[in-house]
Design a protein around this motif. Sequence first.
Motif, short mmCIF file in Angstrom:
data_model
loop_
_atom_site.label_atom_id
_atom_site.label_comp_id
_atom_site.label_asym_id
_atom_site.label_seq_id
_atom_site.Cartn_x
_atom_site.Cartn_y
_atom_site.Cartn_z
N GLY B 180 16.74 -26.28 -50.95
CA GLY B 180 16.52 -25.69 -49.65
C GLY B 180 14.91 -25.48 -49.30
N ALA B 181 14.50 -24.96 -48.21
CA ALA B 181 13.04 -24.92 -47.97
C ALA B 181 12.79 -24.19 -46.71
CB ALA B 181 12.30 -26.09 -47.86
N THR B 182 11.93 -23.09 -46.68
CA THR B 182 11.59 -22.30 -45.75
C THR B 182 10.38 -23.11 -45.23
OG1 THR B 182 12.26 -20.35 -46.68
CG2 THR B 182 10.92 -20.01 -44.65
N VAL B 183 10.27 -23.51 -43.90
CA VAL B 183 9.48 -24.19 -43.43
C VAL B 183 8.61 -23.56 -42.04
CG1 VAL B 183 9.09 -26.48 -42.40
CG2 VAL B 183 10.91 -26.20 -44.08
N VAL B 184 7.22 -23.78 -42.16
CA VAL B 184 6.58 -23.28 -40.86
C VAL B 184 6.42 -24.58 -40.01
CG1 VAL B 184 4.67 -22.18 -39.91
CG2 VAL B 184 5.62 -21.35 -42.02
N LEU B 185 7.02 -24.38 -38.69
CA LEU B 185 6.57 -25.66 -37.92
C LEU B 185 5.31 -25.54 -37.25
CD1 LEU B 185 10.22 -26.16 -36.47
CD2 LEU B 185 9.36 -27.40 -38.28
#
Lengths: 373, 483
Positions: B180-185
């Motif tokens: 999983g990853a927390t991503v800032v777009l």
Amino acid sequence: MTTIIDQLAPADEAELSEILTAASGDRQPLRILGGGTRTETAHIAGTPLDVSAISGVVTYEPGEMTLIARAGTPLPEIEAMLEAEGQSLAFEPPDLRGVLGGRGIPTIGGAIAANASGPRRIRTGACRDHLLGLRFVDGPGRILRNGGRVMKNVTGLDLSRLLCGSHGTLGVLTEVAIKTLPHAQARATLGFHGIDELRALGIFSKALATPYEVSGAAFLDGTAWLRIEGLPPQVEYRQQRLLEMFGAHDIQTLDGAATRELWRGLRDVAHFAGDLPLWRILVKPTDAAAIVARLHDLGGQVSLDWGGGLIWYCGPGEASSLRQIAPHATLVRRGGVPGPAFPPEAPAITRLSQELRRRFDPAGILNPGLMDS
Amino acid sequence: MSGIIMPQPDSTILARAAQIVAALREVLPEDTVISDGNETRAYECDALTAYRCPPLAVVLPRSTAEVAAAMRVCSDMGVPVVPRGAGTSLAGGALPTADCVVIGTARLRDVLEIDTDNRFMRVQTGVTNLSVSEVLAPHGFFYAPDPSSQLACTIAGNIAMNSGGAHCLKYGVTTNNLMGATVVLTSGEIVEFGGPQAGAAGLDLLGLLCGSEGQLGIVTEAVLRILPRPEGARPVLIGFDSAEVAGECVARIIRSGVLPVAIEYMDEPCLRAVENFAKAGYPDCPAVLIVEVEGSPDEIAVQIAHIREIADALNPVEFRESRNADDALAIWKGRKSAFGAMGRLGDYICLDGTVPVGQLPHTLRRIGELSKEHGLEVANVFHAGDGNMHPLILFNANEPGQLERAEAFGADILRLCVEVGGCLTGEHGVGIEKRDLMTAQYDPDDLAIQMEVKDVFDPAWLLNPAKVFPLESSARYRQRAAE
């Protein structure tokens, strides 16, 4: 709409490309058929596009653990070819014909399009982890390539992973390159009888934290099963250590042949053949116990795979109740249940997914609605 | 200045530098934004040191929210963003431009959760690869990808480049170990891809993200798959009098059903350099394999017996087993010091193409011929089990024209890798280094669909904009984005 065509059946990639170009121009929706084993596409309003003729193994190099095959190649043909070289598809693609009531023969392209992964996922990864590269045709008919045929490849964006599990909604697969693995020379299974899901999950967590490379951890009908594989002395050693760890009493051991038989059934979810709705639920394994308890309250039956990370629920529960209990629930066999089969996603994910689909399939002709978007 | 060209910085951005820095300072804590020319110089390059350019500013956030705040400012003001882990990229993946803001993960260093029951951990992505395995050790677990820069490189960079390492023959690369990853777009929006549950039913955006070289978003937190540590591991060293036979041995081992954790290869120039540097006591022969297997002592013995049987049939110059931990260290010593040893011989470019394992002997022979044509020495040390080659081209950076020659030689080798069925990069990434070679591997349409995917995530083309895709191919997208 003037075109009246019962079925499209391209003989090769070039023909497929022409068909898609024309269909995109006409905005004519298509329902993609590989081996025709997956009946859940039946509700899609589209002209059937039978791609099973795009078939045949292109190359197989056992010393490189690499197989390249056209997407319509039947899985049994590939499996027999690998077996002869002592190798296999380590992701154990399930054969869901029994569960879905489909006929036909499963294809490699279908397995990749569905990211179909069996019990060994906990050990060697999912189908998508064995994919090296692919060729596909997008909605407007462009013939495209991504990845390659080598084990390690980070050249450019990884569209192979994106296409795997996209159920044909981004493009029609024509050729796939996959990693094959030497299959275990020996295997055995330990069975823990007369227990509930909670105890089974405890056994799974404990066994999967050992270095004994447990390659299957499933629960069905009051029995938890652990599979071990490897060279013969390895299997003997691992079995011994696990028996000692769990206190040998009441643990049944299965030999190689019985192990194969058992895990084939677990892989194919053979125990849930029938007509009731069938749900595939992904969870954090330690959350499984609480979720299973609530599923039992809805009526129906439950089995576990992937050390508890995958719950199969076969029962009459309403979609809304299911989704409340388990957000990552996919309806595999409708059994009369209406509404979306795929779980809802966060708005940002939905937006990105829809925008991606528009780029790959601007006319929206590829299996429209199959993934509920 | 050498062959790889970066676009001219946008003068309208440079003219607004002070406003941009002020806007960043307004939304971020005081010490988070670096704009002093002396300090930004520390970020002017990554491990591809031939290319340097200090950025307009550097932001070192401590949280996902701060990354998002910085990204929003850059997005609103139309400023390019170059994401940066530890700056160990050999491909120029973290090379700044004069008109960009570098967003670094250096302060995102928390281990957030270790869950051995569910076999995952959650970290902020600025943690180093090695520290992840160190923090897992007391739990009896490890994180499998182990790039040779693991002491310094971050999980953020590993995800951006889909890093591998010596042990991926058995355990796979980053994409196979990322849950999983927390991503800032680019919009500053924060999204979660995947998570601690096994996979997701929708499109595999996590798989798309991994290896996207900072083109799609910035990963601030990651859920990593962790594995129980093996009971033990033991290498053997096998020397051969030809590259062909060594290559054959690799293929036979793989076919046999034993799957080693690692099969490493070193050729003669590399062995010579290593011997002078590390005195590892390697045999004097044209090719050496190091094969490592895992398990209990008995399991290791069984596997080594298998491998010995295979090797013996090929008349090795030497088959050296390790009887204890010291022996094992001695066998690995030369391999682990190979890059350092090569560095003592002069400057070098490290390539990263992958070829089908069966093409290794042919490829090595061709590289030897190309070496004579270009008049530059080359040494080979690489992960043979998966065909991931690392030819090291030796040159003298102080002699005008040598870097360009080395780069031309490198490009020839990479084209060769593609010709024999392989790829330009197995684990280092495209960055700027291989950007303009992408057309050797992909047709215009293959590149177009990739750029359209980037377009979805980054419609303004602000993230690492002049990398991965050949400038000519991406010009249309970048121009449209600028309008």
